[in-house]
Design a protein around this motif. Structure first.
Motif, PDB file in Angstrom:
ATOM      1  N   TRP A 102       0.834  -1.204   0.000  1.00 57.48           N
ATOM      2  CA  TRP A 102       0.000   0.000   0.000  1.00 57.48           C
ATOM      3  C   TRP A 102       0.870   1.256   0.000  1.00 57.48           C
ATOM      4  O   TRP A 102       0.598   2.207  -0.733  1.00 57.48           O
ATOM      5  CB  TRP A 102      -0.920   0.012   1.226  1.00 57.48           C
ATOM      6  CG  TRP A 102      -1.912  -1.106   1.268  1.00 57.48           C
ATOM      7  CD1 TRP A 102      -2.451  -1.765   0.191  1.00 57.48           C
ATOM      8  CD2 TRP A 102      -2.469  -1.724   2.432  1.00 57.48           C
ATOM      9  NE1 TRP A 102      -3.307  -2.756   0.620  1.00 57.48           N
ATOM     10  CE2 TRP A 102      -3.350  -2.754   1.982  1.00 57.48           C
ATOM     11  CE3 TRP A 102      -2.326  -1.532   3.796  1.00 57.48           C
ATOM     12  CZ2 TRP A 102      -4.070  -3.560   2.860  1.00 57.48           C
ATOM     13  CZ3 TRP A 102      -3.046  -2.319   4.679  1.00 57.48           C
ATOM     14  CH2 TRP A 102      -3.907  -3.319   4.214  1.00 57.48           C
ATOM     15  N   VAL A 103       1.908   1.239   0.825  1.00 60.25           N
ATOM     16  CA  VAL A 103       2.784   2.406   0.922  1.00 60.25           C
ATOM     17  C   VAL A 103       3.607   2.585  -0.350  1.00 60.25           C
ATOM     18  O   VAL A 103       3.746   3.702  -0.866  1.00 60.25           O
ATOM     19  CB  VAL A 103       3.705   2.278   2.154  1.00 60.25           C
ATOM     20  CG1 VAL A 103       4.778   3.354   2.130  1.00 60.25           C
ATOM     21  CG2 VAL A 103       2.881   2.382   3.439  1.00 60.25           C
ATOM     22  N   LEU A 104       4.151   1.499  -0.887  1.00 61.58           N
ATOM     23  CA  LEU A 104       4.932   1.584  -2.124  1.00 61.58           C
ATOM     24  C   LEU A 104       4.072   2.072  -3.286  1.00 61.58           C
ATOM     25  O   LEU A 104       4.528   2.870  -4.117  1.00 61.58           O
ATOM     26  CB  LEU A 104       5.538   0.227  -2.460  1.00 61.58           C
ATOM     27  CG  LEU A 104       6.671  -0.271  -1.565  1.00 61.58           C
ATOM     28  CD1 LEU A 104       7.086  -1.675  -1.971  1.00 61.58           C
ATOM     29  CD2 LEU A 104       7.867   0.674  -1.625  1.00 61.58           C
ATOM     30  N   LEU A 105       2.841   1.599  -3.353  1.00 64.35           N
ATOM     31  CA  LEU A 105       1.950   1.991  -4.435  1.00 64.35           C
ATOM     32  C   LEU A 105       1.524   3.444  -4.308  1.00 64.35           C
ATOM     33  O   LEU A 105       1.505   4.193  -5.296  1.00 64.35           O
ATOM     34  CB  LEU A 105       0.722   1.074  -4.456  1.00 64.35           C
ATOM     35  CG  LEU A 105      -0.349   1.352  -5.508  1.00 64.35           C
ATOM     36  CD1 LEU A 105       0.242   1.272  -6.909  1.00 64.35           C
ATOM     37  CD2 LEU A 105      -1.511   0.367  -5.362  1.00 64.35           C
ATOM     38  N   GLY A 106       1.197   3.867  -3.101  1.00 68.63           N
ATOM     39  CA  GLY A 106       0.712   5.232  -2.912  1.00 68.63           C
ATOM     40  C   GLY A 106       1.812   6.269  -2.897  1.00 68.63           C
ATOM     41  O   GLY A 106       1.627   7.388  -3.367  1.00 68.63           O
ATOM     42  N   GLY A 107       2.955   5.911  -2.338  1.00 67.01           N
ATOM     43  CA  GLY A 107       4.060   6.869  -2.267  1.00 67.01           C
ATOM     44  C   GLY A 107       4.757   6.816  -0.921  1.00 67.01           C
ATOM     45  O   GLY A 107       4.194   7.266   0.086  1.00 67.01           O
ATOM     46  N   VAL A 108       5.953   6.263  -0.892  1.00 69.56           N
ATOM     47  CA  VAL A 108       6.725   6.159   0.352  1.00 69.56           C
ATOM     48  C   VAL A 108       7.101   7.551   0.837  1.00 69.56           C
ATOM     49  O   VAL A 108       7.544   8.397   0.068  1.00 69.56           O
ATOM     50  CB  VAL A 108       8.000   5.325   0.124  1.00 69.56           C
ATOM     51  CG1 VAL A 108       8.838   5.270   1.396  1.00 69.56           C
ATOM     52  CG2 VAL A 108       7.643   3.918  -0.335  1.00 69.56           C
ATOM     53  N   GLY A 109       6.914   7.795   2.129  1.00 68.18           N
ATOM     54  CA  GLY A 109       7.309   9.085   2.685  1.00 68.18           C
ATOM     55  C   GLY A 109       6.377  10.227   2.341  1.00 68.18           C
ATOM     56  O   GLY A 109       6.782  11.380   2.392  1.00 68.18           O
ATOM     57  N   THR A 110       5.133   9.924   2.002  1.00 71.75           N
ATOM     58  CA  THR A 110       4.109  10.956   1.807  1.00 71.75           C
ATOM     59  C   THR A 110       2.943  10.637   2.734  1.00 71.75           C
ATOM     60  O   THR A 110       2.616   9.472   2.956  1.00 71.75           O
ATOM     61  CB  THR A 110       3.599  11.013   0.358  1.00 71.75           C
ATOM     62  OG1 THR A 110       2.960   9.763   0.028  1.00 71.75           O
ATOM     63  CG2 THR A 110       4.735  11.255  -0.615  1.00 71.75           C
ATOM     64  N   VAL A 111       2.322  11.657   3.278  1.00 68.99           N
ATOM     65  CA  VAL A 111       1.229  11.433   4.229  1.00 68.99           C
ATOM     66  C   VAL A 111       0.011  10.852   3.530  1.00 68.99           C
ATOM     67  O   VAL A 111      -0.653   9.942   4.037  1.00 68.99           O
ATOM     68  CB  VAL A 111       0.864  12.750   4.946  1.00 68.99           C
ATOM     69  CG1 VAL A 111      -0.347  12.548   5.852  1.00 68.99           C
ATOM     70  CG2 VAL A 111       2.050  13.252   5.767  1.00 68.99           C
ATOM     71  N   VAL A 112      -0.289  11.345   2.346  1.00 75.74           N
ATOM     72  CA  VAL A 112      -1.490  10.919   1.634  1.00 75.74           C
ATOM     73  C   VAL A 112      -1.272   9.639   0.833  1.00 75.74           C
ATOM     74  O   VAL A 112      -2.237   8.961   0.458  1.00 75.74           O
ATOM     75  CB  VAL A 112      -1.986  12.056   0.706  1.00 75.74           C
ATOM     76  CG1 VAL A 112      -1.116  12.160  -0.544  1.00 75.74           C
ATOM     77  CG2 VAL A 112      -3.447  11.867   0.336  1.00 75.74           C
ATOM     78  N   GLY A 113      -0.012   9.262   0.603  1.00 77.74           N
ATOM     79  CA  GLY A 113       0.290   8.091  -0.208  1.00 77.74           C
ATOM     80  C   GLY A 113      -0.327   6.794   0.285  1.00 77.74           C
ATOM     81  O   GLY A 113      -0.925   6.048  -0.506  1.00 77.74           O
ATOM     82  N   PRO A 114      -0.213   6.461   1.583  1.00 77.48           N
ATOM     83  CA  PRO A 114      -0.800   5.207   2.062  1.00 77.48           C
ATOM     84  C   PRO A 114      -2.305   5.102   1.828  1.00 77.48           C
ATOM     85  O   PRO A 114      -2.825   4.006   1.601  1.00 77.48           O
ATOM     86  CB  PRO A 114      -0.489   5.243   3.567  1.00 77.48           C
ATOM     87  CG  PRO A 114       0.745   6.068   3.664  1.00 77.48           C
ATOM     88  CD  PRO A 114       0.596   7.123   2.618  1.00 77.48           C
ATOM     89  N   VAL A 115      -2.987   6.238   1.871  1.00 78.51           N
ATOM     90  CA  VAL A 115      -4.436   6.236   1.624  1.00 78.51           C
ATOM     91  C   VAL A 115      -4.718   5.865   0.175  1.00 78.51           C
ATOM     92  O   VAL A 115      -5.582   5.022  -0.122  1.00 78.51           O
ATOM     93  CB  VAL A 115      -5.039   7.624   1.931  1.00 78.51           C
ATOM     94  CG1 VAL A 115      -6.551   7.562   1.843  1.00 78.51           C
ATOM     95  CG2 VAL A 115      -4.561   8.134   3.266  1.00 78.51           C
TER      96      VAL A 115
END
Length: 318
Positions: free
Chosen positions: A253-266
């Motif tokens: 989920w984190v890799l897909l959304g964006g590592v090190g971004t607050v909104v990425g995991p969502v």
């Protein structure tokens, strides 16, 4: 200042959209988004460790499961008030993270991954070994009556889709605010410095191990809070939640959304959840479809969706 305003608008807009969706979504998707918000909270907790501190864990399922079993067994066996059960589950994950951190943080890199994986596998085997209490894969199911309570003159029914959705949104909002505050704080900047160059951070006088323990503790707290909420919202806890896949899911989920971004995991949680749901409706080999789509997304968005957008266009995304 402009970057802060844009960030505020972005994240406030996300909360407004999620709040409005409950009035627009049919029952099926209503339940899905409740689950997505809880799992996104889990992913945000994981992102504190891997995204901002640079520590790749393969054992976060044990923190999620600590919340699940702490809250679920508290209600099932001790008949605790759901609010107390939620607190118990969250604290259980926090204490477990501190205990594991004191040992695992003596290692770095691949060794840290292996140690966390070993601890998680041990926790999974514990849930199977004490089958008479945990019921193993069969799990425990909470009754509807056990998931209802009175609070400040308001009756809360966790089986009610609307109330459950708004409580999940409240949990998600709390996790989002915590992550934003952490990223903007001096502590968050030290964590990023550790991620970029731990040795130089130590040379500047910072106790890197203490900061990493703090990151792991916060990560464990959010992960277990998500687990505690999940069992109270959906009324089931089983050993499958402590298995290895639930350590891999937040990573994806984190890799897909964006590592090190607050909104990425969502973003990652939402996309992968529906990717699996849609693929499952069309083929029994849905994981192949999911794998192909994930590979394509990684090729187009090498830093994750939010991470790539930040790198290419919107550098103000936290």
């Amino acid at each position: 200042m402009i970057a802060n305003q844009r960030s505020l608008i972005l994240h406030a807009g996300l909360i407004v959209i999620l709040f409005a969706l409950q009035f627009l979504l049919p029952d099926y998707h209503h339940t899905n988004f409740t689950s997505i918000m809880v799992l996104a909270t889990y992913a945000m907790g994981y992102n504190i460790l891997v995204g901002y501190t640079g520590l790749l864990s393969l054992g976060h399922a044990m923190f999620f499961a600590a919340g699940l079993y702490g809250a679920g067994m508290g209600v099932y066996y001790l008949e605790l008030h759901p609010v107390l059960a939620f607190i118990l589950g969250s604290v259980a994950g926090l204490l477990l993270a501190i205990a594991i951190g004191l040992i695992a943080l003596r290692t770095t890199g691949v060794a840290f991954m292996i140690v966390t994986l070993m601890f998680a596998q041990a926790a999974f085997l514990v849930t199977l070994y004490f089958n008479d209490i945990t019921h193993g894969d069969e799990g425990l199911t909470l009754t509807q009556a056990a998931r209802g309570f009175d609070l400040l003159g308001w009756h809360v029914d966790l089986t009610n889709p609307s109330q459950r959705y708004n409580l999940a949104l409240a949990l998600f909002l709390g996790a989002l605010l915590l992550c934003l505050a952490l990223v903007r704080s001096p502590v968050g900047r030290v964590l990023v410095a550790i991620r970029e160059n731990e040795e130089r951070t130590k040379m500047l006088g910072y106790d890197a191990r203490r900061y990493k323990l703090l990151a792991l503790s916060l990560s464990g707290l959010l992960s277990s809070a998500a687990g505690a909420a999940y069992v109270l919202f959906f009324g089931y806890v089983g050993s499958s939640f402590a298995a290895i896949p639930y350590s891999i899911y937040p990573l994806l989920w984190v890799l897909l959304g964006g590592v090190g971004t607050v909104v990425g995991p969502v973003i990652g949680t939402l996309l992968m959840f529906y990717l699996i749901e849609i693929s499952r409706d069309h083929t029994s080999s849905y994981m192949i479809v999911v794998g192909v789509v994930l590979v394509l997304l990684v090729l187009w968005f090498p830093k994750g969706i939010a991470g790539t957008i930040r790198a290419r266009w919107w550098g103000w995304i936290p």
